[in-house]
Design a protein around this motif. Structure first.
Motif, PDB file in Angstrom:
ATOM      1  N   GLU A  64       2.013 -10.708   3.090  1.00 42.77           N
ATOM      2  CA  GLU A  64       0.578 -10.831   2.821  1.00 42.77           C
ATOM      3  C   GLU A  64       0.205 -10.013   1.577  1.00 42.77           C
ATOM      4  N   ALA A  65       0.818  -8.850   1.446  1.00 47.07           N
ATOM      5  CA  ALA A  65       0.496  -7.979   0.301  1.00 47.07           C
ATOM      6  C   ALA A  65       0.757  -8.704  -1.021  1.00 47.07           C
ATOM      7  N   VAL A  99      -8.901  -5.595   4.109  1.00 43.23           N
ATOM      8  CA  VAL A  99      -8.482  -6.987   3.949  1.00 43.23           C
ATOM      9  C   VAL A  99      -7.410  -7.286   4.990  1.00 43.23           C
ATOM     10  N   LYS A 100      -6.268  -6.606   4.868  1.00 38.13           N
ATOM     11  CA  LYS A 100      -5.182  -6.821   5.840  1.00 38.13           C
ATOM     12  C   LYS A 100      -4.697  -5.439   6.278  1.00 38.13           C
ATOM     13  N   THR A 101      -5.057  -5.056   7.503  1.00 37.57           N
ATOM     14  CA  THR A 101      -4.765  -3.693   7.950  1.00 37.57           C
ATOM     15  C   THR A 101      -3.336  -3.576   8.502  1.00 37.57           C
ATOM     16  N   SER A 102      -2.885  -2.337   8.685  1.00 37.63           N
ATOM     17  CA  SER A 102      -1.467  -2.073   8.956  1.00 37.63           C
ATOM     18  C   SER A 102      -1.046  -2.236  10.414  1.00 37.63           C
ATOM     19  N   ALA A 148      -9.166  -2.689  -2.102  1.00 39.70           N
ATOM     20  CA  ALA A 148      -8.851  -3.347  -0.826  1.00 39.70           C
ATOM     21  C   ALA A 148      -7.870  -2.511  -0.024  1.00 39.70           C
ATOM     22  N   VAL A 149      -8.012  -2.531   1.302  1.00 34.14           N
ATOM     23  CA  VAL A 149      -7.009  -1.924   2.167  1.00 34.14           C
ATOM     24  C   VAL A 149      -5.994  -3.002   2.528  1.00 34.14           C
ATOM     25  N   VAL A 150      -4.727  -2.750   2.199  1.00 34.83           N
ATOM     26  CA  VAL A 150      -3.655  -3.711   2.482  1.00 34.83           C
ATOM     27  C   VAL A 150      -2.469  -2.921   3.042  1.00 34.83           C
TER      28      VAL A 150
END
Lengths: 313, 313
Positions: free
Chosen positions: A224-225, A167-170, A215-217
């Motif tokens: 965003e998290a 979803v929102k990568t690092s 999900a990957v967050v």
């Protein structure tokens, strides 16, 4: 327990922390005791990586609920590396750990099904069906849309497995696409979160009430998290970016729900590939890795306690 | 020629067509002559797949410029499958073919570098650097942003290799994310195309004027293809979706520039895994595959001629 989310959270409860240790081989960063020279290169790559990963698993299997294997780091060593990946998966499972493969696969339906067979399900070989890499969970990329994720969902239902959808990568560049502003005023990752939510109901575990569609967050984007956490109340987040990538435990804590569950936090290099010297003996390497895992656990758990305290105020 | 785009287009010119044949193993769809039973399962998987792929390459290597290997179909057979992938890559190159791996990799920078090493560059094993899978070109997913693509770009520059970035894929669900309407009125794929264009200048070949930074654009979406073609004048398109997925040669023709270049069209199942009977002998299987490749070439080339005629009117 045949639901992945239940199995993962049961392991988190049993170990008393949500920390995942990354097993991403770098031959140049291994202690000398693990390196086997001589023999065919494929075999010495395989046995060197596995030797060191056995040491890591022996050091942390009673401390943390699971391990994450980054597929790229095995693939870079060819067949020998991929064989070591298979060995590492098997040994991790024998030691009671939940195994996540971070492979970020994503493809059109018939191809996605082949990936789902490879990592979660079974393939038919010479008339017999058998598991292949057989991990508990895989990371999946959403760029190709819902029909590219459905074969993985079907495998999750059939085999009791899980997925974490990106979803929102690092990474710093994750904003290029994931934060693209859409016509409805939201950012693209919100559309992906919505897509995941439509699936998550199907795979909710009876015991903990979380879904195997996660999900990957990244821990590096706490704002965003917080938003994604609200959008996906039943999804478990896989949180990379803690440690070497600069995310703090307080940042990672934003990925959790108020019940103290809902996420697992991964650290790779900072725990498993940062020994003080390549000359360490096996028992000393084990002690260092164990100590680093303990520090991470204490750091993450105290951030969660602070957050729980703050939430109650 | 040390520029991938030049090498690929030189091969297209020499063979007189832009057709790429897919080598995506399905043990259940192979002729019986290729299947080797007995021995260790890993070895029999490896030799069966390679035996049939040698037959395919022998049948088409003088007809088409290149082959595309879908990584998932090898991975689903584990170590034996991946070893067969390595054998297939090597044999294709020995037979003068351009080799594309369709792996759709995409990850944060340090991990993307490991993938770039695995497929395009070299890895360091026990103090020595050596190529691993060593293909000419890989497909790459853009969901993680520009910093996830840059390690591949650097490998392209260093080793004379290429990438095709996913822009608009051939599957029905590709619209879920790729056609998300953005605040500026465009669709998301346009943003990805823009991202690619910013890199493409760096890797333009002297001979044909095309860039080694290409795009995946499905034959199943001719309208989008026309638009993307204008946005990326120097990029070569890899065009899946022709044949089994329903894209026609006329649809695929939309991916080409007016110079008749700028794209390669792939067909997998319809050419290589659709034999009339599993009982065929090797020479008869070769003849059938060769005939199907010829039909595809004639179909695609005549659509290109019609388009050139229409463009001139």
């Amino acid at each position: 327990m045949n639901n992945y989310a239940d199995r993962l959270l049961e392991a988190v409860n049993k170990k008393g922390n949500p920390c995942i240790v990354g097993l991403d081989p770098r031959l140049g960063g291994m202690p000398r005791f693990a390196i086997s020279k001589g023999g065919a290169p494929e075999e010495s790559v395989r046995s060197s990586i596995f030797e060191y990963h056995k040491c890591i698993i022996d050091a942390v299997h009673d401390l943390v609920p699971g391990v994450k294997l980054q597929s790229a780091f095995y693939e870079q060593y060819g067949i020998g590396g991929i064989a070591a990946m298979q060995d590492t998966i098997k040994y991790s499972k024998e030691n009671g750990m939940v195994v996540i493969i971070d492979a970020k696969r994503g493809d059109i339906a018939s191809t996605a099904e082949a990936y789902a067979n490879a990592f979660l399900g079974e393939s038919e070989v010479m008339g017999e069906r058998a598991p292949v890499f057989d991990v508990d969970c895989i990371t999946v990329s959403p760029y190709l849309g819902m029909d590219s994720i459905e074969p993985f969902i079907r495998a999750c239902m059939k085999y009791g497995k899980g997925i974490f959808v990106l979803v929102k990568t690092s990474n710093p560049g994750s904003s290029d696409i994931q934060n693209a502003k859409m016509a409805d005023g939201r950012e693209l990752y919100a559309r992906v979160a919505e897509m995941i939510n439509s699936y998550s109901e199907k795979l909710v575990g009876e015991r903990y009430g979380y879904s195997s569609v996660g999900a990957v967050v990244g821990a590096t984007f706490p704002e965003e998290a917080r938003r994604i956490r609200k959008m996906l109340p039943r999804s478990i987040f896989l949180v990379p970016g803690y440690g070497s990538q600069g995310g703090t435990a307080a940042d990672a804590a934003e990925c959790f729900n108020e019940d103290g569950l809902g996420a697992v936090v991964n650290a790779s290099r900072s725990v498993t590939y940062s020994l003080s010297s390549p000359e360490l003996e096996r028992k000393d390497a084990m002690a260092e890795i164990r100590e680093k895992a303990r520090l991470m656990i204490a750091d993450v758990n105290s951030a969660l306690e602070r957050k729980a305290g703050g939430d109650k105020k």
